[in-house]
Design an enzyme around this catalytic site. Structure first.
Site, PDB file in Angstrom:
ATOM      1  N   GLU A  77       0.873  -1.140   0.009  1.00 29.84           N
ATOM      2  CA  GLU A  77       0.047  -0.137   0.101  1.00 29.84           C
ATOM      3  C   GLU A  77       0.933   1.248  -0.022  1.00 29.84           C
ATOM      4  OE1 GLU A  77      -2.807   0.095   3.327  1.00 29.84           O
ATOM      5  OE2 GLU A  77      -3.207  -2.027   2.707  1.00 29.84           O
TER       6      GLU A  77
ATOM      7  N   ASP B  50      -5.738   9.244   9.321  1.00 26.50           N
ATOM      8  CA  ASP B  50      -4.440   8.497   9.616  1.00 26.50           C
ATOM      9  C   ASP B  50      -4.150   8.923  11.114  1.00 26.50           C
ATOM     10  OD1 ASP B  50      -4.094   7.504   7.025  1.00 26.50           O
ATOM     11  OD2 ASP B  50      -3.240   9.496   6.419  1.00 26.50           O
TER      12      ASP B  50
END
Length: 178
Positions: free
Chosen positions: A49, A60
């Site tokens: 990823e 995040d």
């Protein structure tokens, strides 16, 4: 079949779990990113990823936020991200999933972004701030380019939405554990 589908099929046939590695593109620089991808693949990663840095990464945690800010400060852009994917493809066939935010893709243009992503060598996209209910337009562009659009479910996702998401899923379902 795509590289991602081939990898997932092989893991299933061999009854193995896959190792998916997240690397922020351009943190701290492109050469370090290339070396990290090489090392992860050599060490047995099944999928990479590759994060596309965004200035306001709501989904995040602090480590990825810091890595993203480092990449941005060191000049990472969407175009440079695509160039990096091309460089990885010169030496690797590991499935690559671009993980980024919808505003970046909208600014770039969804059709152009998905075309460039496919041409560069991405196999899929993960867009953590794109709700399933609003994913139809991007999903259409991804399907036209044979890119997987990976969607999310969480422990708090209601059953009806889990069913709907799984029915239209492409590639795999990203299950957020917390």
């Amino acid at each position: 079949m795509t590289r991602l589908e081939d990898t997932l099929k092989k893991l299933k046939e061999e009854q193995k779990k896959g190792l998916f590695i997240y690397i922020m593109a351009g943190a701290p620089d492109v050469e370090t990113t290339l070396n990290a991808v090489r090392a992860a693949e050599k060490a047995g990663a099944d999928v990479i990823e590759l994060g596309l840095a965004f200035s306001d990464p709501l989904a995040d945690g602090p480590v990825i936020q810091k890595a993203g800010m480092s990449a941005i400060k060191n000049g990472m852009t969407t175009k440079k991200f695509m160039d990096l994917v091309r460089k990885i493809r010169e030496e690797s066939a590991i499935p690559l999933i671009g993980m980024g935010y919808i505003n970046t893709m909208l600014h770039y243009g969804l059709d152009t972004f998905t075309s460039d992503a496919k041409a560069a060598g991405l196999d899929a996209l993960i867009v953590p701030d794109l709700p399933h209910e609003e994913s139809a337009e991007l999903k259409g562009f991804c399907q036209a380019k044979q890119l997987h659009l990976i969607e999310f479910v969480t422990p708090n996702t209601v059953e009806a939405r889990v069913r709907e998401t799984c029915t239209s899923a492409d590639g795999f379902i990203y299950c957020v554990s917390v």
